[in-house]
Design an enzyme around this catalytic site. Sequence first.
Site, mmCIF file in Angstrom:
data_model
loop_
_atom_site.group_PDB
_atom_site.id
_atom_site.type_symbol
_atom_site.label_atom_id
_atom_site.label_comp_id
_atom_site.label_asym_id
_atom_site.label_seq_id
_atom_site.Cartn_x
_atom_site.Cartn_y
_atom_site.Cartn_z
ATOM 1 N N ILE A 1 -78.394 -9.146 -1.396
ATOM 2 C CA ILE A 1 -78.439 -7.930 -2.201
ATOM 3 C C ILE A 1 -79.190 -8.213 -3.493
ATOM 4 C CG2 ILE A 1 -76.260 -7.042 -1.294
ATOM 5 C CD1 ILE A 1 -75.162 -7.709 -4.196
ATOM 6 N N ILE B 1 -60.911 -14.852 14.599
ATOM 7 C CA ILE B 1 -62.208 -15.535 14.635
ATOM 8 C C ILE B 1 -62.289 -16.471 15.839
ATOM 9 C CG2 ILE B 1 -63.769 -17.066 13.378
ATOM 10 C CD1 ILE B 1 -63.459 -14.392 11.994
ATOM 11 N N CYS C 1 -56.707 -15.435 7.796
ATOM 12 C CA CYS C 1 -55.538 -14.566 7.710
ATOM 13 C C CYS C 1 -55.020 -14.517 6.288
ATOM 14 C CB CYS C 1 -54.411 -15.089 8.613
ATOM 15 S SG CYS C 1 -54.888 -15.402 10.321
ATOM 16 N N LEU D 1 -57.189 -12.009 10.847
ATOM 17 C CA LEU D 1 -58.594 -11.711 11.123
ATOM 18 C C LEU D 1 -59.000 -12.654 12.243
ATOM 19 C CD1 LEU D 1 -61.203 -10.162 10.230
ATOM 20 C CD2 LEU D 1 -61.723 -12.147 8.814
#
Length: 621
Positions: free
Chosen positions: A288, A53, A2, A51
């Site tokens: 990436i 989880i 959070c 958020l």
Amino acid sequence: MCGIIGIVRASDMPVPGRDVGLAMNDAIVHRGPDDGGIFRSDDALLGMRRLAIIDVAGGQQPVGSDDGRVQLVFNGEIYNYRTLRAELSALGHTFRSASDTEVILRAYLQWGEGAIARLEGMFGLAIWDGRHHRLVLARDRLGKKPLFLWQTPHYLAFASEMKSLLAIPGFSRRIDTSVFGAFFAFGYVPTPRSIFQDVVKLPPGHYAVFESGRLRYQKYWDLDFQPAFRGSESDAREELAAVLDKAVSDRLVADVPFGAFLSGGLDSSVVVALMARHLSQPVRTFSIGFREARYSELSDARRVAQHLGTDHHEQVVEPDATTLVEQLVWHLDEPFADSSALPTFLVSQLAARQVKMVLSGDGGDEAFAGYDRYLRFLALDRLGPLRSVLALGLDGVGRLLPGMRGFRLRRIAQRLRVPFPDSYLSGVALSRPEQIRQILADDAASTHPYTALHGLFAADDRRPVLDRIVDADIRSYLLDDILVKLDRMSMAASIEGRAPLLDHRVVEFAVRLPPSMRVRGGRGKHLLREVARRWLPSDILDKPKQGFAIPLSEWLRGPLGQMAADLFGSRAFRERGWLQPGNVDGLLQAHRAGTADHGETLWQVLCMELWARRFVDAARA
């Protein structure tokens, strides 16, 4: 995971209204797009963005005690919350949710401030204890989660990101120009200071108590290099394997899809290998690379993924650097010049398409002495009195050689001439002291740029030199660079990043190893590499180290160079008064002509100027 905010009053002036709390929350909505909450009383305003989880349905915040007089907001994850919950249940506590957040609250109700040292995980938290008109703030042991504080005669305000504080009416944006030297030396503003004079960062391993208008700090944990490990190397391998395995398994608790960053290097490969041992489904891995082959580890990551049978996702990126750097400036809050934040942001965006939480390999280089700069410094340290002779020779040859070869030899010669700890810090620094003095305005150039970190090197420290420089890096570079980058870039993509190699038990074990078990045969991470042979093939473990870098110098001779020229030639830049524009122009011209490599310094200037436009000029407008 959070973002948290809050304001507690210290005078008769009322706490700001809910609208201020909502504005503070809105500034960090990327940290918690799933939910938000506000608590307000006459004395305190607390808020959070969530958020979700763990306990997706029941973990809303703020969470309050049964009588509502104690309120908690929390950013992070507590990995031993189930153990603590069982202990608290046995003591008579009843739980309304399955979240780790409520466990923290009830631990505080049971043990008071002593609850903080019982928490294992990453966290920035705030507890408003209305019973005693007391605010308790705390940060995890190594500083994985941030917490900024702003104190005035009327309030104490806090936030996970400094941009939330800007939403408070009357917030002071006075710039602390005395930190500019440290920023240009190391690429960040060292804790506990910040770019703003009136804002500080809560140090890791500390909690703070605000009561009766006074703020006191208390250290609850410190990294101790003693007692030294006394067993055999075989014993060390077994103990390390066990502590690593537990660190990874502890971080696999989640009620949402998760995966891992995989660079193909030793650290991330070990983390993924251990994840694979605990999961019945293939680990989702993300990598990436750049079009420029020497800046891409995709082939290494692909090889690890194939060996471990992961569900692998990769992307070759050709980013619009001029657009991305402006995004990074917003998310990083302060001037911050580690250019590897850019690939960290891109791989976080890639992962966020499929998962909400990732494990990363961050921290292995500090704990296990993996940086090449450690090896270079140890080699220079062994020269003893011969350093000055070698410096004289290298300087002479460097003056004879043209271009970049001579430039690099002269830099090595300069480093050989300075005493410890500057002899080490010069190998860490992005820009040389004389170059920093050349570009800073006179009032900001009066302090030596390394002074901000001198306090990390006690004169009476008799530990091996490897322990001294590793300890300093954990308290500075790891804290204010690596962990800032992981937190801000993962949160910018609204995913949670967990770092098993920074479990405090792993770090404590690693730094207590004798130097010979960390550095051997001209390579760092000796013991970690030997343990990893249980799970990974030699061709993965024995490849040369490659950092998470970008083609910075090349970009600054291309599109970023033009962006820099436009910014450095602007009226705003020339009138700001922080830097010497003519000298900055000279560095840019020499770099674009290829006669010198000033890529790191120019990137720092670019980041600082973009930060000033976003956080200073925009506010004035």
